[in-house]
Design an enzyme around this catalytic site. Structure first.
Site, mmCIF file in Angstrom:
data_model
loop_
_atom_site.group_PDB
_atom_site.id
_atom_site.type_symbol
_atom_site.label_atom_id
_atom_site.label_comp_id
_atom_site.label_asym_id
_atom_site.label_seq_id
_atom_site.Cartn_x
_atom_site.Cartn_y
_atom_site.Cartn_z
ATOM 1 C CG MET A 27 10.054 39.433 -0.650
ATOM 2 S SD MET A 27 10.117 39.545 -2.446
ATOM 3 C CE MET A 27 8.393 39.724 -2.849
ATOM 4 C CG LEU A 30 6.296 42.440 7.770
ATOM 5 C CD1 LEU A 30 6.949 42.432 9.152
ATOM 6 C CD2 LEU A 30 6.710 41.212 6.976
ATOM 7 C CG HIS A 34 4.388 38.537 6.159
ATOM 8 N ND1 HIS A 34 3.700 39.539 5.524
ATOM 9 C CD2 HIS A 34 5.144 37.941 5.221
ATOM 10 C CE1 HIS A 34 4.041 39.543 4.238
ATOM 11 N NE2 HIS A 34 4.904 38.587 4.031
ATOM 12 N N GLY A 144 4.481 30.254 4.164
ATOM 13 C CA GLY A 144 3.023 30.159 4.100
ATOM 14 C C GLY A 144 2.578 29.236 2.960
ATOM 15 C CE LYS A 146 -1.633 34.721 -1.754
ATOM 16 N NZ LYS A 146 -0.375 35.268 -2.147
ATOM 17 C CG ASP A 147 3.653 32.584 -1.722
ATOM 18 O OD1 ASP A 147 3.068 33.070 -2.701
ATOM 19 O OD2 ASP A 147 3.919 33.234 -0.700
ATOM 20 C CD GLN A 150 8.133 31.445 -1.756
ATOM 21 O OE1 GLN A 150 8.408 32.322 -2.563
ATOM 22 N NE2 GLN A 150 7.716 31.743 -0.544
ATOM 23 C CB SER A 182 -1.420 38.891 -1.150
ATOM 24 O OG SER A 182 -0.463 39.438 -2.038
HETATM 25 O O1 PAF Z 1 7.527 34.570 -0.046
HETATM 26 C C1 PAF Z 1 8.253 35.581 -0.079
HETATM 27 O O2 PAF Z 1 7.970 36.624 0.513
HETATM 28 C C2 PAF Z 1 9.540 35.529 -0.886
HETATM 29 O O3 PAF Z 1 9.405 34.782 -2.040
HETATM 30 C C3 PAF Z 1 10.749 35.042 -0.054
HETATM 31 C C4 PAF Z 1 10.564 33.604 0.404
HETATM 32 C C5 PAF Z 1 10.948 35.948 1.153
HETATM 33 C C6 PAF Z 1 12.022 35.086 -0.913
HETATM 34 O O4 PAF Z 1 12.277 36.384 -1.365
#
Ligand code: PAF
Length: 288
Positions: A27, A30, A34, A144, A146-147, A150, A182
């Site tokens: 998103m 960076l 990232h 990552g 971190k999430d 997800q 983050s």
């Molecule tokens: O982890 C993120 O930055 C977002 O959730 C992603 C995977 C780019 C989806 O929008």
């Protein structure tokens, strides 16, 4: 580096790349976390693609969509310097054209933890990542740890929908004092920034107890909660010691745990996690 916004342009640019493609979905805003994903993708693939898209559908009505940082020029410079070949910067209308009505919903593992506090969040994440997988047709996609939830939700989606790609999970990158990197850390004022490492301190204390033989989920949660309670600026959303497969809290004993938490420091909501009883690569490299 090719930079495209329209989907037909992305498809044409993708078709011009030969060899394997690694995708880093982002998103934007960076940071070194990232860039570690980009570096790994660069090392493991012939070409690297990235997306920069602040995905509206994964933000709740009272969340920070409008103020989310968008330093696009800086991000593009970083990606170019890191050797990225192709960047997609779509508009919201490109991803969600008028009349859009198809959503990807991963049921069970989306519900606990973040799912309880951010209803609809993982539906937005899964939908946009499915679209990214379709648009880039990558061989590997990088995320990552971190999430962590997800990653688990997306790994389930990849298996269920049969996306022919490998998901690669990279370790959380931290500041020297333990704070996980983050894009939202920029919201912290100096006092809040000083308080923010409390999350990692709580996780580390529970990990130390686990290393000393503690296997009770309730006790591990209590250790983390006690440390978080010592920080006046911290307001806890949840603290969890969960089964890494189901993400449900373990009440009694187990050998593997995902320790995770969401904590507001002032008005900034931070999440962090560590895995116990398994290697750092979490949950595992997802094989297509
Ligand atoms: O982890 C993120 O930055 C977002 O959730 C992603 C995977 C780019 C989806 O929008």
């Amino acid at each position: 580096m090719q930079i495209v916004s329209a989907l037909p342009d992305l498809r044409a640019a993708r078709a011009s790349l030969s060899g394997s493609l690694g995708l880093v979905p982002t998103m934007g805003a960076l940071h070194a976390g990232h860039m570690a994903l980009v570096t790994r993708a660069r090392n493991e693939n012939d070409c690297v693609g990235a997306s920069i898209f602040v995905n509206p559908s994964q933000f709740g009505p009272n969340e920070d969509l409008s103020k989310y940082p968008r330093p696009l020029e800086r991000d593009l410079t970083l990606l170019k310097e890191a050797g990225v070949d192709l960047v997609w910067t779509p508009s919201p209308a490109e991803v969600y054209p008028p009349g859009f009505q198809t959503w990807v919903e991963v049921s069970d593992v989306s519900r606990p933890l973040e799912g309880t506090h951010r209803p609809g969040h993982f539906r937005g994440v899964a939908t946009v990542v499915a679209k990214l997988f379709n648009a880039f047709t990558p061989d590997r996609a990088y995320f990552g740890q971190k999430d962590a939830q997800q990653v688990i939700v997306l790994a389930q989606m990849r298996r269920d929908l049969g996306f022919p790609l490998q998901m690669v999970v990279c370790p959380t990158v931290r500041e020297a004092d333990g704070l996980a990197l983050s894009s939202r850390n920029v919201y912290l004022d100096p006092q809040e920034r000083a308080a923010a490492p409390i999350l990692y301190r709580a996780l580390s204390a529970a990990r130390a107890a686990y290393d000393a033989g503690e296997r009770c989920g309730e006790r591990l949660r209590a250790i983390m909660s006690e440390i978080l309670a010592s920080e006046p600026l911290a307001r806890v959303d949840y603290v969890s010691a969960a089964d890494p497969e189901t993400l449900l809290d373990v009440e009694s004993r187990a050998d593997r745990f995902l320790l995770s938490m969401a904590v507001c420091i002032g008005r900034t909501r931070l999440i962090d996690n560590v895995m116990l009883g398994e290697s750092d690569l979490f949950p595992r490299e997802e094989q297509a």
